[in-house]
Structure formats: C-alpha cells, structure tokens
Design a protein around this motif. Structure first.
Motif, PDB file in Angstrom:
ATOM      1  N   ASN A  95       0.824  -1.204   0.000  1.00 49.02           N
ATOM      2  CA  ASN A  95       0.000   0.000   0.000  1.00 49.02           C
ATOM      3  C   ASN A  95       0.858   1.254   0.000  1.00 49.02           C
ATOM      4  O   ASN A  95       0.556   2.240  -0.695  1.00 49.02           O
ATOM      5  CB  ASN A  95      -0.933  -0.001   1.215  1.00 49.02           C
ATOM      6  N   LEU A  96       1.943   1.224   0.752  1.00 49.90           N
ATOM      7  CA  LEU A  96       2.820   2.397   0.798  1.00 49.90           C
ATOM      8  C   LEU A  96       3.676   2.529  -0.461  1.00 49.90           C
ATOM      9  O   LEU A  96       4.081   3.630  -0.820  1.00 49.90           O
ATOM     10  CB  LEU A  96       3.724   2.320   2.030  1.00 49.90           C
ATOM     11  N   LEU A  97       3.960   1.409  -1.120  1.00 49.82           N
ATOM     12  CA  LEU A  97       4.764   1.484  -2.345  1.00 49.82           C
ATOM     13  C   LEU A  97       4.054   2.232  -3.461  1.00 49.82           C
ATOM     14  O   LEU A  97       4.694   2.668  -4.428  1.00 49.82           O
ATOM     15  CB  LEU A  97       5.124   0.070  -2.815  1.00 49.82           C
ATOM     16  N   ALA A  98       2.734   2.390  -3.358  1.00 50.94           N
ATOM     17  CA  ALA A  98       1.979   3.153  -4.349  1.00 50.94           C
ATOM     18  C   ALA A  98       1.897   4.640  -4.016  1.00 50.94           C
ATOM     19  O   ALA A  98       1.254   5.394  -4.742  1.00 50.94           O
ATOM     20  CB  ALA A  98       0.570   2.580  -4.483  1.00 50.94           C
ATOM     21  N   SER A  99       2.540   5.070  -2.926  1.00 52.04           N
ATOM     22  CA  SER A  99       2.493   6.482  -2.523  1.00 52.04           C
ATOM     23  C   SER A  99       3.359   7.329  -3.443  1.00 52.04           C
ATOM     24  O   SER A  99       4.348   6.852  -4.030  1.00 52.04           O
ATOM     25  CB  SER A  99       2.962   6.622  -1.070  1.00 52.04           C
ATOM     26  N   PRO A 100       3.037   8.627  -3.568  1.00 55.94           N
ATOM     27  CA  PRO A 100       3.812   9.509  -4.457  1.00 55.94           C
ATOM     28  C   PRO A 100       5.285   9.613  -4.081  1.00 55.94           C
ATOM     29  O   PRO A 100       6.157   9.644  -4.960  1.00 55.94           O
ATOM     30  CB  PRO A 100       3.094  10.852  -4.325  1.00 55.94           C
ATOM     31  N   TYR A 101       5.604   9.676  -2.764  1.00 55.84           N
ATOM     32  CA  TYR A 101       7.015   9.840  -2.388  1.00 55.84           C
ATOM     33  C   TYR A 101       7.821   8.578  -2.696  1.00 55.84           C
ATOM     34  O   TYR A 101       9.028   8.655  -2.965  1.00 55.84           O
ATOM     35  CB  TYR A 101       7.142  10.228  -0.921  1.00 55.84           C
ATOM     36  N   ILE A 102       7.155   7.412  -2.696  1.00 55.50           N
ATOM     37  CA  ILE A 102       7.844   6.181  -3.079  1.00 55.50           C
ATOM     38  C   ILE A 102       8.093   6.179  -4.587  1.00 55.50           C
ATOM     39  O   ILE A 102       9.173   5.776  -5.055  1.00 55.50           O
ATOM     40  CB  ILE A 102       7.023   4.946  -2.661  1.00 55.50           C
ATOM     41  N   GLU A 103       7.115   6.637  -5.357  1.00 55.24           N
ATOM     42  CA  GLU A 103       7.299   6.728  -6.810  1.00 55.24           C
ATOM     43  C   GLU A 103       8.418   7.707  -7.154  1.00 55.24           C
ATOM     44  O   GLU A 103       9.194   7.464  -8.082  1.00 55.24           O
ATOM     45  CB  GLU A 103       5.988   7.148  -7.464  1.00 55.24           C
ATOM     46  N   MET A 104       8.508   8.813  -6.395  1.00 54.59           N
ATOM     47  CA  MET A 104       9.582   9.774  -6.641  1.00 54.59           C
ATOM     48  C   MET A 104      10.943   9.152  -6.352  1.00 54.59           C
ATOM     49  O   MET A 104      11.906   9.343  -7.107  1.00 54.59           O
ATOM     50  CB  MET A 104       9.373  11.020  -5.779  1.00 54.59           C
ATOM     51  N   ALA A 105      11.044   8.392  -5.258  1.00 51.94           N
ATOM     52  CA  ALA A 105      12.302   7.731  -4.934  1.00 51.94           C
ATOM     53  C   ALA A 105      12.671   6.706  -6.007  1.00 51.94           C
ATOM     54  O   ALA A 105      13.846   6.551  -6.358  1.00 51.94           O
ATOM     55  CB  ALA A 105      12.197   7.052  -3.566  1.00 51.94           C
ATOM     56  N   THR A 106      11.667   6.020  -6.541  1.00 52.82           N
ATOM     57  CA  THR A 106      11.922   5.060  -7.615  1.00 52.82           C
ATOM     58  C   THR A 106      12.436   5.757  -8.864  1.00 52.82           C
ATOM     59  O   THR A 106      13.367   5.279  -9.530  1.00 52.82           O
ATOM     60  CB  THR A 106      10.644   4.271  -7.934  1.00 52.82           C
ATOM     61  N   LEU A 107      11.822   6.901  -9.202  1.00 48.60           N
ATOM     62  CA  LEU A 107      12.272   7.656 -10.383  1.00 48.60           C
ATOM     63  C   LEU A 107      13.684   8.198 -10.217  1.00 48.60           C
ATOM     64  O   LEU A 107      14.396   8.391 -11.214  1.00 48.60           O
ATOM     65  CB  LEU A 107      11.300   8.812 -10.660  1.00 48.60           C
ATOM     66  N   LYS A 108      14.083   8.429  -8.981  1.00 48.02           N
ATOM     67  CA  LYS A 108      15.442   8.905  -8.731  1.00 48.02           C
ATOM     68  C   LYS A 108      16.472   7.790  -8.813  1.00 48.02           C
ATOM     69  O   LYS A 108      17.665   8.050  -8.691  1.00 48.02           O
ATOM     70  CB  LYS A 108      15.519   9.575  -7.357  1.00 48.02           C
ATOM     71  N   GLY A 109      16.009   6.559  -8.958  1.00 52.55           N
ATOM     72  CA  GLY A 109      16.929   5.442  -9.084  1.00 52.55           C
ATOM     73  C   GLY A 109      17.305   4.775  -7.778  1.00 52.55           C
ATOM     74  O   GLY A 109      18.279   4.011  -7.737  1.00 52.55           O
ATOM     75  N   VAL A 110      16.573   5.036  -6.701  1.00 50.59           N
ATOM     76  CA  VAL A 110      16.861   4.397  -5.416  1.00 50.59           C
ATOM     77  C   VAL A 110      16.529   2.909  -5.519  1.00 50.59           C
ATOM     78  O   VAL A 110      15.522   2.518  -6.115  1.00 50.59           O
ATOM     79  CB  VAL A 110      16.044   5.064  -4.290  1.00 50.59           C
ATOM     80  N   GLY A 111      17.395   2.082  -4.962  1.00 50.97           N
ATOM     81  CA  GLY A 111      17.194   0.638  -5.007  1.00 50.97           C
ATOM     82  C   GLY A 111      15.916   0.212  -4.298  1.00 50.97           C
ATOM     83  O   GLY A 111      15.442   0.883  -3.377  1.00 50.97           O
TER      84      GLY A 111
END
Length: 318
Positions: A209-225
């Motif tokens: 549920n938290l992986l769908a949050s905007p701040y998680i998507e932003m971290a993913t776009l930044k290339g965080v593992g």
C-alpha cells in the motif's frame, strides 16, 4: 506529550472498564449454568441437609449481588479463593501454569514474528511473482485449518512417523532450557503455523500500500534501489499497522492456547481450565477466564498505544 499521556490514561480507563464488564459476564455466566454446583460436587446421594450446609460453606446461600461483590473485592486484593477440587489456593495453582503458558507463547512468538516479517517483506518485494504466490497459498492453507487439525497432522508426521519430537509436551521445573524447548517444539510450531499468516499478510499489504504512494514513486524515479525504498522509506510508515497486528496475534498466542494445550497435554492455563470445567471447579474456571481476559485487554491496550506512538499523524491529529 500531554495529549499522548491523556490518550494513554483514557485507554487505561477503558481497559479497566472492559475488565470489570468481563468479570461481571464471567460471574453471571457461571451462575446461570444449568445444574447445582453443590449437588454436582457431593453427588446425587447427598442428603438435603448436607447440600444445604455445603452451599452455606461456599456462600451460595447469599444473594447474587453480595456474592459478586465479595468475589470481585477479593480479586482486587489478589485473593482468587480456594479450589473446590483440592482445597488449594487458586493463586498457587495458577502461578506455575501461567508461567508455562507464557513460556509456550514466547517461544512461538520468537519463531513466528521474525518469520512473518521476513516473509511479508519478501512477498512485498517480489509481489505477484512465484515466491509471493507460493507463500500466500501456503499461509492461506495453514490458516484455513483449525488448531487441533494442524496439531494432529504435526504429531502424525513429526512424532509418530519421523520420531523427531515427543507427542506430549511434558515440562517441569527440573528440566533445563534445552529440554523444555524440545518438549514444546510441536505446540510452538502449531501456534506458529496458525498465527504467522495473519502477520505476514498484514506486513505485505501495508508495504504494498505504501509502495503506491507519491514519495515512493519519486524515490523510484530517482533510481533508489528497491530494498532501500522498502527499508528506509516504506517500512517506517508501515510500522503502525504491523505493530498492531503483531501485538494482537501475541494476545492470541497467550489466550488462544487452550486447544493446543489440551491436544499436547501441556501443563498450562488452558489445560487447567479444561480440567476445572470437567470437575465443576467454578472458582478456578472464573480465575482462569479473568486472567485470560486481562491478558487480552492488556495486549490490546498495548497495541493501541504502540500504533498511536509509531504514527505521527495519530500523535498529532489536526
């Protein structure tokens, strides 16, 4: 801090009120059982005078509200009364039995909690994959069976066929820690299979549920593992529901062991309660029921407080 202390005080007050209501229900439930306790203990051949004298010695000739006030007042002072079966102090009977139940619950918790959290993390990390589907299928299967069925299956395969563990969990004070752990291997494994599914699925659902949050998507776009995202970004915000379900399952491990203790003839509170029911030892049944209720209310209160403390949005509501 003042709001947090006020919240804790309110929860404690509600817990005490709930415990009082439960004590009232337990007392009335015992009183409204069919049959006469004095006749059941003395037998059908007892004379009317003997039954009347026995009822007077137990205080059963007093009005209902007087008996409840005397019983509850003694409980507040720590006096559980005496057993009708052997005349021993109930507090003395409960001491070792409650320690055995706590030991079994702690062993099962030390196995189930880390296992459930690890499986929940991995299932969330590899969701919709083979690992996730396999773990979900296994846990759903284990949770679908009642405790006694799981216990008998483990006894059949691990005790009767393989001979690895004893089928009866006999423990006493003379055993070492290793011997006690070996004796409770099958009961603790049974409890683990029953409760691990709840904690694992809640951990998985909270993280997904938290992986769908905007701040998680932003971290993913930044290339965080992905592991760093889960451990440093998702997990801190998922602690509240995870802690809640873990503590609630710990409450089940303590108060829900009656069936498991009876199957493995484990000398705990559950076995004592069942034996007392068979003997019509009402004071012991009342004491066991109240201790189970107090333990469950206390752990629910702990879960409520920890979920608020671990969630900033609940600590500082707008």
């Amino acid at each position: 801090m003042n709001k947090l202390l006020k919240m804790v005080a309110q929860r404690i007050a509600l817990g005490c009120l709930s415990l009082w209501v439960v004590s009232l229900i337990i007392f009335l439930g015992m009183e409204f059982l069919p049959g006469d306790i004095a006749t059941e203990i003395l037998g059908q051949s007892a004379t009317a005078e003997t039954v009347a004298a026995f009822r007077q010695s137990l205080g059963l000739d007093q009005p209902l509200h007087i008996r409840y006030l005397d019983w509850f007042g003694s409980l507040i002072q720590g006096d559980f009364g005496r057993s009708l079966a052997n005349g021993r102090e109930i507090g003395e009977l409960l001491g070792g039995r409650f320690a055995n139940t706590l030991f079994l619950a702690v062993v099962a918790a030390l196995i189930s909690v880390p296992l459930a959290l690890a499986l929940g993390f991995l299932a969330a990390l590899y969701r919709n994959g083979l690992f996730d589907r396999t773990i979900n299928a296994v846990t759903l299967t284990s949770i679908s069976f009642p405790e006694f069925f799981v216990a008998y299956i483990l006894i059949l395969f691990l005790s009767v066929n393989a001979g690895w563990f004893p089928s009866l969990a006999n423990v006493d004070e003379t055993q070492s820690l290793g011997q006690r752990l070996y004796s409770v291997a099958l009961p603790s494994l049974t409890l683990t299979l029953v409760v691990v599914a709840h904690m694992m699925r809640m951990t998985r659902a909270a993280i997904i549920n938290l992986l769908a949050s905007p701040y998680i998507e932003m971290a993913t776009l930044k290339g965080v593992g992905r592991w760093r995202i889960i451990m440093h970004h998702a997990l801190p915000n998922a602690w509240a529901p995870i802690i809640n379900v873990v503590v609630l399952n710990l409450a089940y491990l303590v108060v829900g062991v009656v069936v498991v203790e009876v199957v493995f003839v484990y000398p705990g509170m559950g076995q004592l309660m069942v034996d007392s029911v068979q003997k019509r030892d009402v004071p012991v049944v009342q004491a066991c029921s109240l201790i189970f209720a107090a333990t469950y209310i206390l752990l629910n209160l702990t879960a409520d407080i920890l979920s608020v403390v671990s969630n900033p949005r609940l600590r500082h509501p707008r």
